[in-house]
Write a protein that holds these residues in place. Structure first.
Motif, PDB file in Angstrom:
ATOM      1  N   SER A 116       0.822  -1.220   0.000  1.00 12.24           N
ATOM      2  CA  SER A 116       0.000   0.000   0.000  1.00 12.24           C
ATOM      3  C   SER A 116       0.847   1.257   0.000  1.00 12.24           C
ATOM      4  O   SER A 116       0.463   2.279  -0.567  1.00 12.24           O
ATOM      5  CB  SER A 116      -0.931   0.021   1.213  1.00 12.24           C
ATOM      6  OG  SER A 116      -1.856  -1.020   1.142  1.00 12.24           O
ATOM      7  N   SER A 117       2.005   1.175   0.647  1.00  9.68           N
ATOM      8  CA  SER A 117       2.870   2.363   0.730  1.00  9.68           C
ATOM      9  C   SER A 117       3.957   2.370  -0.338  1.00  9.68           C
ATOM     10  O   SER A 117       4.838   3.225  -0.316  1.00  9.68           O
ATOM     11  CB  SER A 117       3.492   2.454   2.133  1.00  9.68           C
ATOM     12  OG  SER A 117       4.304   1.318   2.391  1.00  9.68           O
ATOM     13  N   GLY A 118       3.909   1.412  -1.285  1.00 14.19           N
ATOM     14  CA  GLY A 118       4.857   1.409  -2.399  1.00 14.19           C
ATOM     15  C   GLY A 118       6.258   0.951  -2.044  1.00 14.19           C
ATOM     16  O   GLY A 118       7.201   1.215  -2.784  1.00 14.19           O
ATOM     17  N   GLN A 119       6.415   0.247  -0.954  1.00 10.09           N
ATOM     18  CA  GLN A 119       7.747  -0.227  -0.541  1.00 10.09           C
ATOM     19  C   GLN A 119       7.979  -1.632  -1.099  1.00 10.09           C
ATOM     20  O   GLN A 119       8.077  -2.618  -0.370  1.00 10.09           O
ATOM     21  CB  GLN A 119       7.852  -0.205   0.978  1.00 10.09           C
ATOM     22  CG  GLN A 119       7.716   1.178   1.560  1.00 10.09           C
ATOM     23  CD  GLN A 119       7.675   1.166   3.078  1.00 10.09           C
ATOM     24  OE1 GLN A 119       7.608   0.121   3.705  1.00 10.09           O
ATOM     25  NE2 GLN A 119       7.721   2.347   3.673  1.00 10.09           N
ATOM     26  N   TRP A 120       8.117  -1.716  -2.420  1.00 11.89           N
ATOM     27  CA  TRP A 120       8.175  -2.996  -3.107  1.00 11.89           C
ATOM     28  C   TRP A 120       9.428  -3.791  -2.783  1.00 11.89           C
ATOM     29  O   TRP A 120       9.388  -5.016  -2.737  1.00 11.89           O
ATOM     30  CB  TRP A 120       8.033  -2.787  -4.610  1.00 11.89           C
ATOM     31  CG  TRP A 120       6.720  -2.151  -4.966  1.00 11.89           C
ATOM     32  CD1 TRP A 120       5.523  -2.383  -4.359  1.00 11.89           C
ATOM     33  CD2 TRP A 120       6.468  -1.178  -5.963  1.00 11.89           C
ATOM     34  NE1 TRP A 120       4.542  -1.619  -4.939  1.00 11.89           N
ATOM     35  CE2 TRP A 120       5.092  -0.870  -5.917  1.00 11.89           C
ATOM     36  CE3 TRP A 120       7.254  -0.538  -6.903  1.00 11.89           C
ATOM     37  CZ2 TRP A 120       4.502   0.026  -6.782  1.00 11.89           C
ATOM     38  CZ3 TRP A 120       6.672   0.359  -7.760  1.00 11.89           C
ATOM     39  CH2 TRP A 120       5.301   0.646  -7.694  1.00 11.89           C
ATOM     40  N   GLN A 121      10.556  -3.117  -2.554  1.00  9.70           N
ATOM     41  CA  GLN A 121      11.783  -3.854  -2.218  1.00  9.70           C
ATOM     42  C   GLN A 121      11.626  -4.566  -0.880  1.00  9.70           C
ATOM     43  O   GLN A 121      12.154  -5.663  -0.693  1.00  9.70           O
ATOM     44  CB  GLN A 121      13.005  -2.927  -2.173  1.00  9.70           C
ATOM     45  CG  GLN A 121      13.431  -2.391  -3.517  1.00  9.70           C
ATOM     46  CD  GLN A 121      12.660  -1.149  -3.948  1.00  9.70           C
ATOM     47  OE1 GLN A 121      11.866  -0.603  -3.186  1.00  9.70           O
ATOM     48  NE2 GLN A 121      12.879  -0.707  -5.172  1.00  9.70           N
ATOM     49  N   ASP A 122      10.928  -3.943   0.044  1.00 13.47           N
ATOM     50  CA  ASP A 122      10.715  -4.563   1.357  1.00 13.47           C
ATOM     51  C   ASP A 122       9.765  -5.760   1.259  1.00 13.47           C
ATOM     52  O   ASP A 122       9.886  -6.707   2.025  1.00 13.47           O
ATOM     53  CB  ASP A 122      10.188  -3.533   2.360  1.00 13.47           C
ATOM     54  CG  ASP A 122      11.227  -2.465   2.680  1.00 13.47           C
ATOM     55  OD1 ASP A 122      12.428  -2.764   2.576  1.00 13.47           O
ATOM     56  OD2 ASP A 122      10.831  -1.344   3.025  1.00 13.47           O
ATOM     57  N   VAL A 123       8.852  -5.716   0.302  1.00  7.85           N
ATOM     58  CA  VAL A 123       7.948  -6.848   0.076  1.00  7.85           C
ATOM     59  C   VAL A 123       8.765  -8.050  -0.386  1.00  7.85           C
ATOM     60  O   VAL A 123       8.541  -9.175   0.061  1.00  7.85           O
ATOM     61  CB  VAL A 123       6.858  -6.495  -0.972  1.00  7.85           C
ATOM     62  CG1 VAL A 123       6.073  -7.727  -1.377  1.00  7.85           C
ATOM     63  CG2 VAL A 123       5.930  -5.423  -0.425  1.00  7.85           C
ATOM     64  N   GLU A 124       9.720  -7.804  -1.241  1.00  9.33           N
ATOM     65  CA  GLU A 124      10.570  -8.888  -1.749  1.00  9.33           C
ATOM     66  C   GLU A 124      11.343  -9.567  -0.620  1.00  9.33           C
ATOM     67  O   GLU A 124      11.542 -10.780  -0.638  1.00  9.33           O
ATOM     68  CB  GLU A 124      11.540  -8.335  -2.787  1.00  9.33           C
ATOM     69  CG  GLU A 124      12.367  -9.388  -3.470  1.00  9.33           C
ATOM     70  CD  GLU A 124      13.306  -8.815  -4.523  1.00  9.33           C
ATOM     71  OE1 GLU A 124      14.186  -9.566  -4.953  1.00  9.33           O
ATOM     72  OE2 GLU A 124      13.158  -7.642  -4.896  1.00  9.33           O
ATOM     73  N   LYS A 125      11.722  -8.812   0.373  1.00 15.71           N
ATOM     74  CA  LYS A 125      12.462  -9.370   1.511  1.00 15.71           C
ATOM     75  C   LYS A 125      11.605 -10.332   2.339  1.00 15.71           C
ATOM     76  O   LYS A 125      12.132 -11.177   3.050  1.00 15.71           O
ATOM     77  CB  LYS A 125      12.986  -8.248   2.405  1.00 15.71           C
ATOM     78  CG  LYS A 125      14.044  -7.392   1.740  1.00 15.71           C
ATOM     79  CD  LYS A 125      14.428  -6.217   2.609  1.00 15.71           C
ATOM     80  CE  LYS A 125      15.340  -5.265   1.867  1.00 15.71           C
ATOM     81  NZ  LYS A 125      15.611  -4.048   2.645  1.00 15.71           N
TER      82      LYS A 125
END
Length: 145
Positions: A35-44
């Motif tokens: 939701s907040s656009g933190q896609w790199q953190d999603v990958e982690k």
């Protein structure tokens, strides 16, 4: 009064509930990041997500027959029903957020490609002057030959 140490869940339903709670917590975290656009953190989060889902898969019998609604309501604890409903809602939200992230990244890639194509069309012509739209393909013929 002393606290007794927590024991491992003894029944399959307890183990499933514990696993479902862990998956739900991870999905909530992933949805917040999406939701907040933190896609790199999603990958982690992906390795942990795979581990939790594999643990859940191992808990379920290989050839389980689907339960009728009456069997489910009679056998499932209210906590299990609530966790399952939450899981389904989180999965639906997760799917939508992932689709939005994919669309946003696709739009970003398209903008980069269009910008690169525009830069290829701008350059110097055969006479040495500034030219726009001279190079429409990968192979261009010189106009002065």
């Amino acid at each position: 009064m002393t606290d007794t140490p927590k024991t491992l869940p003894e029944t399959l339903q307890d183990r499933l509930l514990q696993g479902l709670s862990a998956v739900n917590a991870l999905l909530e975290q992933e949805n917040t990041l999406l939701s907040s656009g933190q896609w790199q953190d999603v990958e982690k989060l992906l390795p942990r997500k795979r581990t939790l889902m594999e643990q859940m898969r191992k808990l379920l019998p290989a050839e389980a027959k689907p339960l009728t609604p009456e069997q489910r309501s009679a056998k499932a604890a209210p906590e299990m029903e609530a966790a399952t409903k939450q899981f389904h809602a989180l999965v639906r939200a997760n799917e939508e957020l992932l689709q939005n992230a994919i669309a946003a990244q696709g739009t970003l890639i398209q903008l980069v490609l269009e910008d690169a194509a525009q830069e290829q069309r701008i350059g110097y012509g055969a006479s040495g002057g500034y030219a726009v739209g001279q190079h429409n393909s990968a192979l261009a013929l010189r106009s002065d030959v």
